[in-house]
Design a protein around this motif. Sequence first.
Motif, PDB file in Angstrom:
ATOM      1  N   ILE A   8      -9.396 -11.322  26.305  1.00 36.69           N
ATOM      2  CA  ILE A   8      -9.116 -10.722  25.892  1.00 36.69           C
ATOM      3  C   ILE A   8      -7.606 -10.513  24.884  1.00 36.69           C
ATOM      4  O   ILE A   8      -6.549 -10.273  26.613  1.00 36.69           O
ATOM      5  CB  ILE A   8      -9.734  -9.106  25.528  1.00 36.69           C
ATOM      6  CG1 ILE A   8     -10.882  -9.725  26.121  1.00 36.69           C
ATOM      7  CG2 ILE A   8      -9.327  -8.498  24.534  1.00 36.69           C
ATOM      8  CD1 ILE A   8     -12.129  -8.310  26.519  1.00 36.69           C
ATOM      9  N   VAL A   9      -7.213 -10.116  24.236  1.00 37.05           N
ATOM     10  CA  VAL A   9      -6.396 -10.370  23.391  1.00 37.05           C
ATOM     11  C   VAL A   9      -6.293  -9.425  22.498  1.00 37.05           C
ATOM     12  O   VAL A   9      -7.158  -9.404  21.583  1.00 37.05           O
ATOM     13  CB  VAL A   9      -5.524 -11.325  22.336  1.00 37.05           C
ATOM     14  CG1 VAL A   9      -3.886 -11.314  22.071  1.00 37.05           C
ATOM     15  CG2 VAL A   9      -4.643 -12.901  23.405  1.00 37.05           C
ATOM     16  N   TYR A  10      -5.567  -7.989  22.869  1.00 36.38           N
ATOM     17  CA  TYR A  10      -5.552  -7.125  21.498  1.00 36.38           C
ATOM     18  C   TYR A  10      -4.742  -6.885  20.363  1.00 36.38           C
ATOM     19  O   TYR A  10      -3.547  -6.774  21.547  1.00 36.38           O
ATOM     20  CB  TYR A  10      -5.715  -5.342  22.492  1.00 36.38           C
ATOM     21  CG  TYR A  10      -6.080  -5.014  21.782  1.00 36.38           C
ATOM     22  CD1 TYR A  10      -7.410  -4.203  20.790  1.00 36.38           C
ATOM     23  CD2 TYR A  10      -4.701  -3.209  21.355  1.00 36.38           C
ATOM     24  CE1 TYR A  10      -7.216  -3.447  19.801  1.00 36.38           C
ATOM     25  CE2 TYR A  10      -4.835  -2.652  20.697  1.00 36.38           C
ATOM     26  CZ  TYR A  10      -6.280  -2.052  20.110  1.00 36.38           C
ATOM     27  OH  TYR A  10      -6.380  -0.972  19.016  1.00 36.38           O
ATOM     28  N   ILE A  11      -4.804  -6.698  19.786  1.00 33.63           N
ATOM     29  CA  ILE A  11      -3.434  -6.923  18.638  1.00 33.63           C
ATOM     30  C   ILE A  11      -3.501  -5.361  18.784  1.00 33.63           C
ATOM     31  O   ILE A  11      -4.151  -4.966  17.526  1.00 33.63           O
ATOM     32  CB  ILE A  11      -3.865  -8.184  17.495  1.00 33.63           C
ATOM     33  CG1 ILE A  11      -4.090  -9.203  17.958  1.00 33.63           C
ATOM     34  CG2 ILE A  11      -2.512  -7.289  16.174  1.00 33.63           C
ATOM     35  CD1 ILE A  11      -3.966 -10.103  16.809  1.00 33.63           C
ATOM     36  N   ASP A  12      -1.560  -4.729  18.711  1.00 32.30           N
ATOM     37  CA  ASP A  12      -1.972  -3.226  18.666  1.00 32.30           C
ATOM     38  C   ASP A  12      -1.011  -3.059  17.595  1.00 32.30           C
ATOM     39  O   ASP A  12       0.396  -3.545  17.627  1.00 32.30           O
ATOM     40  CB  ASP A  12      -1.449  -2.828  20.105  1.00 32.30           C
ATOM     41  CG  ASP A  12      -1.032  -1.530  20.163  1.00 32.30           C
ATOM     42  OD1 ASP A  12      -2.018  -0.940  19.259  1.00 32.30           O
ATOM     43  OD2 ASP A  12       0.335  -0.772  20.450  1.00 32.30           O
ATOM     44  N   VAL A  13      -1.397  -2.762  16.566  1.00 28.93           N
ATOM     45  CA  VAL A  13      -1.058  -1.869  15.513  1.00 28.93           C
ATOM     46  C   VAL A  13      -1.410  -0.665  15.019  1.00 28.93           C
ATOM     47  O   VAL A  13      -3.380  -0.321  14.756  1.00 28.93           O
ATOM     48  CB  VAL A  13      -1.480  -3.269  14.280  1.00 28.93           C
ATOM     49  CG1 VAL A  13      -0.820  -2.792  12.945  1.00 28.93           C
ATOM     50  CG2 VAL A  13      -1.125  -4.460  14.817  1.00 28.93           C
ATOM     51  N   SER A  14      -0.563  -0.213  14.456  1.00 28.04           N
ATOM     52  CA  SER A  14      -1.459   1.260  13.843  1.00 28.04           C
ATOM     53  C   SER A  14      -1.752   1.543  12.748  1.00 28.04           C
ATOM     54  O   SER A  14      -2.016   0.476  12.001  1.00 28.04           O
ATOM     55  CB  SER A  14       0.115   2.177  13.278  1.00 28.04           C
ATOM     56  OG  SER A  14       0.744   1.397  12.422  1.00 28.04           O
ATOM     57  N   PHE A  15      -2.604   2.551  12.451  1.00 28.79           N
ATOM     58  CA  PHE A  15      -4.106   2.522  11.634  1.00 28.79           C
ATOM     59  C   PHE A  15      -3.298   2.390   9.970  1.00 28.79           C
ATOM     60  O   PHE A  15      -3.249   1.452   9.168  1.00 28.79           O
ATOM     61  CB  PHE A  15      -4.707   3.760  11.598  1.00 28.79           C
ATOM     62  CG  PHE A  15      -5.646   3.631  10.119  1.00 28.79           C
ATOM     63  CD1 PHE A  15      -7.014   2.656   9.670  1.00 28.79           C
ATOM     64  CD2 PHE A  15      -5.542   4.374   8.718  1.00 28.79           C
ATOM     65  CE1 PHE A  15      -7.553   2.997   8.324  1.00 28.79           C
ATOM     66  CE2 PHE A  15      -5.719   4.500   7.605  1.00 28.79           C
ATOM     67  CZ  PHE A  15      -7.390   4.234   7.701  1.00 28.79           C
ATOM     68  N   GLU A  16      -2.742   3.291  10.512  1.00 26.62           N
ATOM     69  CA  GLU A  16      -0.980   2.851   9.026  1.00 26.62           C
ATOM     70  C   GLU A  16      -1.015   1.741   8.534  1.00 26.62           C
ATOM     71  O   GLU A  16      -0.579   0.990   7.322  1.00 26.62           O
ATOM     72  CB  GLU A  16       0.392   3.858   8.862  1.00 26.62           C
ATOM     73  CG  GLU A  16      -0.631   5.809   8.963  1.00 26.62           C
ATOM     74  CD  GLU A  16      -1.000   5.842  10.268  1.00 26.62           C
ATOM     75  OE1 GLU A  16      -1.584   6.887  10.526  1.00 26.62           O
ATOM     76  OE2 GLU A  16      -0.760   5.117  11.715  1.00 26.62           O
TER      77      GLU A  16
END
Length: 130
Positions: A29-37
């Motif tokens: 798994i590669v999780y792309i971490d980006v805020s909801f905003e």
Amino acid sequence: MMEFAHGGENGFANAFQHLSDDVLERAAIVYIDVSFEECLRKNRRRYRPEQADSILYHSLKDAKMERYYKVNDWARLSEGHDEGFIAVKGHQVPFAVFHNEPEKTLDPELLGAALRDVTGRLVKLFTHKG
């Protein structure tokens, strides 16, 4: 390669339960971490009404973005770590987090370096998976 939307409080955990043992044995798994905003900003930025049916220029309404992207279970599943393993149906699935804030996807050099980093960490985990 499979892509998952956040899907709410238990979205990832629920989605992972539908994967076969064969897939899970070979999964990473590669999780792309980006805020909801930031997700909301990018969703609005890419939209082109004249090409709304395309895969590149489509958009979701803000209400759908809020439903599917505002809350997710990644932090719980990953226990807040940037890499490691998640237990899914008896399989230890390696994961690594790609942090995309500030945004790297518009700069080929930044993107290349970040992708080399995350895939390198993932390969190392996968090859040492026990």
